[in-house]
Write an enzyme that holds these catalytic residues in place. Structure first.
Site, PDB file in Angstrom:
ATOM      1  N   ASP A  93      -8.850  19.427  29.114  1.00  0.00           N
ATOM      2  CA  ASP A  93      -9.813  18.361  29.402  1.00  0.00           C
ATOM      3  C   ASP A  93     -10.386  17.786  28.102  1.00  0.00           C
ATOM      4  OD1 ASP A  93     -11.279  16.680  30.981  1.00  0.00           O
ATOM      5  OD2 ASP A  93     -12.836  18.140  31.467  1.00  0.00           O
ATOM      6  N   TRP A 112      -4.754  10.846  40.821  1.00  0.00           N
ATOM      7  CA  TRP A 112      -4.221   9.552  41.282  1.00  0.00           C
ATOM      8  C   TRP A 112      -5.330   8.528  41.408  1.00  0.00           C
ATOM      9  CZ3 TRP A 112       0.841   9.290  40.961  1.00  0.00           C
ATOM     10  CH2 TRP A 112       1.624  10.413  41.231  1.00  0.00           C
ATOM     11  N   HIS A 116      -4.585  10.948  25.532  1.00  0.00           N
ATOM     12  CA  HIS A 116      -3.513  11.677  26.233  1.00  0.00           C
ATOM     13  C   HIS A 116      -2.309  11.865  25.294  1.00  0.00           C
ATOM     14  CE1 HIS A 116      -5.839  11.496  29.796  1.00  0.00           C
ATOM     15  NE2 HIS A 116      -5.634  10.217  30.068  1.00  0.00           N
ATOM     16  N   LEU A 149       9.371  32.685  27.286  1.00  0.00           N
ATOM     17  CA  LEU A 149       8.051  32.247  27.764  1.00  0.00           C
ATOM     18  C   LEU A 149       8.263  31.484  29.061  1.00  0.00           C
ATOM     19  CD1 LEU A 149       4.968  31.533  27.409  1.00  0.00           C
ATOM     20  CD2 LEU A 149       5.718  29.488  26.187  1.00  0.00           C
TER      21      LEU A 149
HETATM   22  C1  FPP Z   1      -7.798  15.491  31.058  1.00  0.00           C
HETATM   23  O1  FPP Z   1      -8.576  14.791  30.101  1.00  0.00           O
HETATM   24  C2  FPP Z   1      -6.376  15.350  30.764  1.00  0.00           C
HETATM   25  C3  FPP Z   1      -5.418  14.877  31.641  1.00  0.00           C
HETATM   26  C4  FPP Z   1      -5.729  14.455  33.011  1.00  0.00           C
HETATM   27  C5  FPP Z   1      -4.008  14.724  31.246  1.00  0.00           C
HETATM   28  C6  FPP Z   1      -3.409  15.827  30.430  1.00  0.00           C
HETATM   29  C7  FPP Z   1      -2.170  15.322  29.776  1.00  0.00           C
HETATM   30  C8  FPP Z   1      -1.758  15.628  28.534  1.00  0.00           C
HETATM   31  C9  FPP Z   1      -2.449  16.589  27.663  1.00  0.00           C
HETATM   32  C10 FPP Z   1      -0.561  14.962  27.955  1.00  0.00           C
HETATM   33  C11 FPP Z   1       0.789  15.368  28.396  1.00  0.00           C
HETATM   34  C12 FPP Z   1       0.970  16.744  28.859  1.00  0.00           C
HETATM   35  C13 FPP Z   1       2.180  17.268  29.204  1.00  0.00           C
HETATM   36  C14 FPP Z   1       2.241  18.655  29.708  1.00  0.00           C
HETATM   37  C15 FPP Z   1       3.428  16.520  29.103  1.00  0.00           C
HETATM   38  P1  FPP Z   1      -9.508  13.606  30.612  1.00  0.00           P
HETATM   39  O2  FPP Z   1      -8.723  12.366  30.600  1.00  0.00           O
HETATM   40  O3  FPP Z   1     -10.108  13.950  31.926  1.00  0.00           O
HETATM   41  O4  FPP Z   1     -10.605  13.588  29.497  1.00  0.00           O
HETATM   42  P2  FPP Z   1     -12.153  13.162  29.685  1.00  0.00           P
HETATM   43  O5  FPP Z   1     -12.796  14.260  30.485  1.00  0.00           O
HETATM   44  O6  FPP Z   1     -12.647  13.135  28.273  1.00  0.00           O
HETATM   45  O7  FPP Z   1     -12.193  11.840  30.344  1.00  0.00           O
END
Ligand code: FPP
Length: 251
Positions: free
Chosen positions: A26, A75, A43, A137
């Site tokens: 997060d 979504w 991201h 792993l």
């Molecule tokens: C949450 O941060 C993160 C996500 C919903 C997406 C996680 C994706 C990645 C780390 C990139 C790709 C990963 C893989 C495994 C290919 P947030 O957007 O909720 O952050 P915020 O709380 O600051 O808004």
């Protein structure tokens, strides 16, 4: 990192590694915003932290690493952001799978894949098939996953087995229930890490976290690196896991 294994007297302080670690990644959006960039920049930067975590897990012989990449609730985010995340998954699958395979990593994507683009689903299936016999792993990417979804699926599967006469209702117990969940073939979840400062599970591994230790850090996901992972493991080592017993029984 080896130097961290020794104290001043030179005695071995190697932390005991958890067998199965899960991470709620997060803070990507806030990280990007702090830099005056779009959320999707966060991201993209988060991919490097995924690599660092996989590296740490491999180096330290952690058996299973489960990453929460996309929840069943994600979504609801703006369409642009969802679309960038999907593109990013496709890109990462394309660019990383060979390396994961060469390093003996078994990749599984766990969740309801039915709403995903069929091309992405095919890439996932190909990656899983290629890496299925690897044992270094077990890397699980939870995508369109929800803890309640997992529990409901297990209940449905057991109900079908009862309806078809393969299972007696009396044989439904914690072991048979667990065997029907998405992570049945993995060791119990030892440590659940959440970055980004929030202290909640957000419908992640609800069944699996019954006896897990929790580690919450304010570090935003793109800043999470191998040292941050080590901090989480050190904190895990400071816990006394009693599994319902009293302290004297587990010392
Ligand atoms: C949450 O941060 C993160 C996500 C919903 C997406 C996680 C994706 C990645 C780390 C990139 C790709 C990963 C893989 C495994 C290919 P947030 O957007 O909720 O952050 P915020 O709380 O600051 O808004």
């Amino acid at each position: 990192m080896d130097t961290l294994n020794k104290d001043d007297s030179g005695s071995d302080q190697t932390p005991k590694m958890p067998e199965h670690v899960a991470i709620i990644m997060d803070g990507n959006g806030r990280w990007a915003k702090q830099k005056g960039k779009l959320r999707t920049f966060g991201h993209k930067a988060g991919v490097e932290s995924v690599r660092a975590s996989v590296r740490f897990a491999r180096t330290h012989k952690i058996t299973a690493l489960t990453l929460f990449a996309f929840s069943s609730e994600n979504w609801k985010r703006p369409q642009d952001e969802v679309s960038v995340l999907m593109k990013l998954f496709k890109l990462v699958l394309t660019s990383e799978v060979k390396k994961l395979h060469a390093n003996g990593v078994r990749l599984k994507v766990v969740g309801d894949l039915s709403p995903f683009d069929p091309k992405l689903v095919q890439k996932i299936k190909d990656a899983e098939a290629l890496t299925q016999h690897n044992t270094e792993l077990h890397l699980n990417i939870a995508a369109n996953y929800g803890g309640r979804w997992d529990i409901v699926n297990a209940a449905q599967s057991l109900a079908q087995q009862v309806a078809s006469g393969k299972l007696n209702p009396e044989d439904i117990n914690e072991t048979s229930f667990n065997a029907n969940t998405a992570f049945a073939d993995l060791p119990a979840l030892d440590l659940l890490i959440r970055t980004g400062g929030e202290k909640r599970i957000s419908n992640f591994l609800l069944w699996q976290c019954a006896y897990s230790e929790f580690y919450f850090t304010d570090t935003l996901w793109p800043d999470f690196n191998e040292n941050s992972f080590l901090d989480a493991v050190i904190s895990f080592n400071e816990r006394q896991r009693r599994f319902g017993k009293i302290s004297e029984q587990v010392i």
